[in-house]
Design a protein around this motif. Structure first.
Motif, PDB file in Angstrom:
ATOM      1  N   MET A 165       0.831  -1.200   0.000  1.00 49.81           N
ATOM      2  CA  MET A 165       0.000   0.000   0.000  1.00 49.81           C
ATOM      3  C   MET A 165       0.866   1.251   0.000  1.00 49.81           C
ATOM      4  O   MET A 165       0.592   2.228  -0.707  1.00 49.81           O
ATOM      5  CB  MET A 165      -0.899  -0.005   1.231  1.00 49.81           C
ATOM      6  CG  MET A 165      -1.740   1.256   1.415  1.00 49.81           C
ATOM      7  SD  MET A 165      -2.135   1.546   3.150  1.00 49.81           S
ATOM      8  CE  MET A 165      -0.522   1.886   3.831  1.00 49.81           C
ATOM      9  N   THR A 166       1.956   1.205   0.780  1.00 57.82           N
ATOM     10  CA  THR A 166       2.871   2.335   0.847  1.00 57.82           C
ATOM     11  C   THR A 166       3.495   2.625  -0.518  1.00 57.82           C
ATOM     12  O   THR A 166       3.635   3.784  -0.931  1.00 57.82           O
ATOM     13  CB  THR A 166       3.975   2.052   1.881  1.00 57.82           C
ATOM     14  OG1 THR A 166       3.375   1.872   3.164  1.00 57.82           O
ATOM     15  CG2 THR A 166       4.978   3.180   1.945  1.00 57.82           C
ATOM     16  N   GLN A 167       3.848   1.572  -1.232  1.00 57.19           N
ATOM     17  CA  GLN A 167       4.433   1.748  -2.562  1.00 57.19           C
ATOM     18  C   GLN A 167       3.436   2.397  -3.516  1.00 57.19           C
ATOM     19  O   GLN A 167       3.810   3.224  -4.365  1.00 57.19           O
ATOM     20  CB  GLN A 167       4.903   0.395  -3.096  1.00 57.19           C
ATOM     21  CG  GLN A 167       6.101  -0.162  -2.328  1.00 57.19           C
ATOM     22  CD  GLN A 167       6.404  -1.616  -2.646  1.00 57.19           C
ATOM     23  OE1 GLN A 167       5.546  -2.338  -3.176  1.00 57.19           O
ATOM     24  NE2 GLN A 167       7.607  -2.059  -2.326  1.00 57.19           N
ATOM     25  N   SER A 168       2.165   2.048  -3.376  1.00 53.73           N
ATOM     26  CA  SER A 168       1.128   2.678  -4.202  1.00 53.73           C
ATOM     27  C   SER A 168       0.971   4.156  -3.845  1.00 53.73           C
ATOM     28  O   SER A 168       0.787   5.008  -4.725  1.00 53.73           O
ATOM     29  CB  SER A 168      -0.212   1.960  -4.011  1.00 53.73           C
ATOM     30  OG  SER A 168      -0.125   0.630  -4.474  1.00 53.73           O
ATOM     31  N   MET A 169       1.047   4.462  -2.547  1.00 52.64           N
ATOM     32  CA  MET A 169       0.976   5.861  -2.118  1.00 52.64           C
ATOM     33  C   MET A 169       2.104   6.681  -2.738  1.00 52.64           C
ATOM     34  O   MET A 169       1.914   7.823  -3.148  1.00 52.64           O
ATOM     35  CB  MET A 169       1.071   5.958  -0.594  1.00 52.64           C
ATOM     36  CG  MET A 169      -0.179   5.549   0.164  1.00 52.64           C
ATOM     37  SD  MET A 169       0.098   5.693   1.959  1.00 52.64           S
ATOM     38  CE  MET A 169       0.285   7.467   2.163  1.00 52.64           C
ATOM     39  N   ARG A 170       3.298   6.088  -2.784  1.00 48.93           N
ATOM     40  CA  ARG A 170       4.464   6.796  -3.315  1.00 48.93           C
ATOM     41  C   ARG A 170       4.254   7.195  -4.773  1.00 48.93           C
ATOM     42  O   ARG A 170       4.710   8.260  -5.223  1.00 48.93           O
ATOM     43  CB  ARG A 170       5.699   5.902  -3.182  1.00 48.93           C
ATOM     44  CG  ARG A 170       6.993   6.434  -3.749  1.00 48.93           C
ATOM     45  CD  ARG A 170       7.579   7.571  -2.904  1.00 48.93           C
ATOM     46  NE  ARG A 170       7.062   8.898  -3.256  1.00 48.93           N
ATOM     47  CZ  ARG A 170       7.507  10.019  -2.739  1.00 48.93           C
ATOM     48  NH1 ARG A 170       8.461  10.012  -1.829  1.00 48.93           N
ATOM     49  NH2 ARG A 170       7.002  11.167  -3.106  1.00 48.93           N
ATOM     50  N   MET A 171       3.515   6.363  -5.531  1.00 48.96           N
ATOM     51  CA  MET A 171       3.249   6.668  -6.935  1.00 48.96           C
ATOM     52  C   MET A 171       2.199   7.764  -7.090  1.00 48.96           C
ATOM     53  O   MET A 171       2.156   8.450  -8.112  1.00 48.96           O
ATOM     54  CB  MET A 171       2.813   5.402  -7.669  1.00 48.96           C
ATOM     55  CG  MET A 171       3.912   4.364  -7.811  1.00 48.96           C
ATOM     56  SD  MET A 171       3.441   2.956  -8.872  1.00 48.96           S
ATOM     57  CE  MET A 171       2.295   2.100  -7.798  1.00 48.96           C
ATOM     58  N   GLU A 176       5.716  17.166  -1.591  1.00 51.19           N
ATOM     59  CA  GLU A 176       4.960  18.307  -1.060  1.00 51.19           C
ATOM     60  C   GLU A 176       3.658  17.841  -0.426  1.00 51.19           C
ATOM     61  O   GLU A 176       3.264  18.320   0.641  1.00 51.19           O
ATOM     62  CB  GLU A 176       4.682  19.310  -2.179  1.00 51.19           C
ATOM     63  CG  GLU A 176       3.978  20.574  -1.689  1.00 51.19           C
ATOM     64  CD  GLU A 176       3.751  21.588  -2.799  1.00 51.19           C
ATOM     65  OE1 GLU A 176       3.118  22.617  -2.528  1.00 51.19           O
ATOM     66  OE2 GLU A 176       4.203  21.342  -3.937  1.00 51.19           O
ATOM     67  N   GLU A 177       2.983  16.910  -1.076  1.00 52.72           N
ATOM     68  CA  GLU A 177       1.725  16.386  -0.524  1.00 52.72           C
ATOM     69  C   GLU A 177       1.970  15.567   0.745  1.00 52.72           C
ATOM     70  O   GLU A 177       1.188  15.618   1.698  1.00 52.72           O
ATOM     71  CB  GLU A 177       1.017  15.540  -1.583  1.00 52.72           C
ATOM     72  CG  GLU A 177       0.481  16.380  -2.733  1.00 52.72           C
ATOM     73  CD  GLU A 177       0.113  15.562  -3.958  1.00 52.72           C
ATOM     74  OE1 GLU A 177      -0.842  15.956  -4.650  1.00 52.72           O
ATOM     75  OE2 GLU A 177       0.785  14.543  -4.232  1.00 52.72           O
ATOM     76  N   LEU A 178       3.066  14.820   0.770  1.00 51.94           N
ATOM     77  CA  LEU A 178       3.388  14.016   1.939  1.00 51.94           C
ATOM     78  C   LEU A 178       3.821  14.872   3.129  1.00 51.94           C
ATOM     79  O   LEU A 178       3.859  14.383   4.264  1.00 51.94           O
ATOM     80  CB  LEU A 178       4.501  13.012   1.605  1.00 51.94           C
ATOM     81  CG  LEU A 178       4.080  11.831   0.732  1.00 51.94           C
ATOM     82  CD1 LEU A 178       5.305  11.096   0.211  1.00 51.94           C
ATOM     83  CD2 LEU A 178       3.180  10.871   1.512  1.00 51.94           C
ATOM     84  N   ALA A 179       4.125  16.148   2.883  1.00 50.38           N
ATOM     85  CA  ALA A 179       4.568  17.032   3.964  1.00 50.38           C
ATOM     86  C   ALA A 179       3.438  17.408   4.916  1.00 50.38           C
ATOM     87  O   ALA A 179       3.681  18.048   5.943  1.00 50.38           O
ATOM     88  CB  ALA A 179       5.203  18.291   3.388  1.00 50.38           C
ATOM     89  N   GLY A 180       2.203  17.000   4.604  1.00 47.16           N
ATOM     90  CA  GLY A 180       1.083  17.273   5.506  1.00 47.16           C
ATOM     91  C   GLY A 180      -0.105  16.413   5.139  1.00 47.16           C
ATOM     92  O   GLY A 180      -0.934  16.802   4.323  1.00 47.16           O
ATOM     93  N   VAL A 181      -0.188  15.215   5.722  1.00 45.77           N
ATOM     94  CA  VAL A 181      -1.283  14.285   5.428  1.00 45.77           C
ATOM     95  C   VAL A 181      -2.220  14.226   6.631  1.00 45.77           C
ATOM     96  O   VAL A 181      -1.812  13.846   7.732  1.00 45.77           O
ATOM     97  CB  VAL A 181      -0.751  12.870   5.108  1.00 45.77           C
ATOM     98  CG1 VAL A 181      -1.908  11.904   4.870  1.00 45.77           C
ATOM     99  CG2 VAL A 181       0.167  12.910   3.893  1.00 45.77           C
ATOM    100  N   LEU A 182      -3.465  14.625   6.420  1.00 40.55           N
ATOM    101  CA  LEU A 182      -4.445  14.619   7.509  1.00 40.55           C
ATOM    102  C   LEU A 182      -4.818  13.193   7.877  1.00 40.55           C
ATOM    103  O   LEU A 182      -5.220  12.400   7.026  1.00 40.55           O
ATOM    104  CB  LEU A 182      -5.700  15.390   7.094  1.00 40.55           C
ATOM    105  CG  LEU A 182      -6.846  15.383   8.118  1.00 40.55           C
ATOM    106  CD1 LEU A 182      -6.434  16.122   9.388  1.00 40.55           C
ATOM    107  CD2 LEU A 182      -8.104  15.999   7.507  1.00 40.55           C
TER     108      LEU A 182
END
Length: 217
Positions: A165-171, A176-182
């Motif tokens: 799942m993490t690998q899919s998130m990376r794609m 910039e988006e990962l710098a603040g995930v609610l």
């Protein structure tokens, strides 16, 4: 999963891992607290592969506890302190948890009877020994269904599934988006795994939604 998080802690210890209201926790502090929690479980005889109940309020230490359980080679079973006592008791008995971690009297009362009750305020710093980390096929967590069609059922998920799942998130997400995930979902629901463990595994920053917002959702 915990290995990926620790990799980012070694590379960027000062990077913000969690924003909890006005409090910002960097990766170094997060992993140090997770190590202390892992140590508390190991010194109490928690066996690798065992299920550990986590019944805590929604603070950055809840996140540290989830990571700590994984670091100890165990799998976490999230329990909402606001759940009815009967539901919590059923999940504890069905999962046969040998230990539970709580951060207050409410959680302690709900988990009364568990062989090892770990109170968060009693967890001190721990100098980690070399602990064999979990393998890809080991369980990471067991989340119970709502039970709307009968009794709640535990859904067991392995580390390899979380990593995939993490690998899919990376794609899908850039730095910039990962710098603040609610993180708005309760840890008792699957989306929380992506919001919290997925974000931390990629070196991002988790912005914790507060307890009231989560229950409203």
């Amino acid at each position: 999963v915990c290995g990926l998080i620790e990799k980012h802690a070694r590379a960027h210890p000062e990077r913000t891992a969690i924003v909890d209201g006005e409090t910002e926790i960097d990766y170094e502090r997060l992993t140090a607290r997770a190590s202390a929690i892992a140590g508390a479980l190991l010194t109490r005889g928690a066996e690798p592969g065992s299920l550990v109940g986590v019944c805590m309020s929604r603070t950055w230490e809840l996140v540290a506890t989830l990571v700590g359980v994984l670091r100890a080679g165990c799998a976490y079973v999230p329990l909402d302190p606001e759940y009815p006592r009967e539901r919590v008791r059923y999940m504890l008995e069905h999962a046969r948890v040998p230990a539970a971690i709580v951060d207050g009297e409410k959680g302690a009362e709900l988990c009364d009877g568990v062989p090892e009750l770990v109170r968060l305020d009693a967890v001190r710093e721990w100098v980690p020994e070399r602990v064999a980390g979990p393998s890809a096929g080991d369980l990471a967590y067991v989340i119970y269904t709502s039970g709307s069609t009968g009794r709640p059922k535990g859904v067991a998920v392995e580390h390899r599934s979380v990593v995939a799942m993490t690998q899919s998130m990376r794609m899908l997400l850039d730095d910039e988006e990962l710098a603040g995930v609610l993180a708005a979902a309760s840890v008792c629901f699957d989306p929380s795994v992506m919001e919290i463990l997925g974000t931390l595994s990629l070196g991002g920053t988790v912005v914790l939604g507060n307890q009231g917002q989560v229950h409203h959702l």
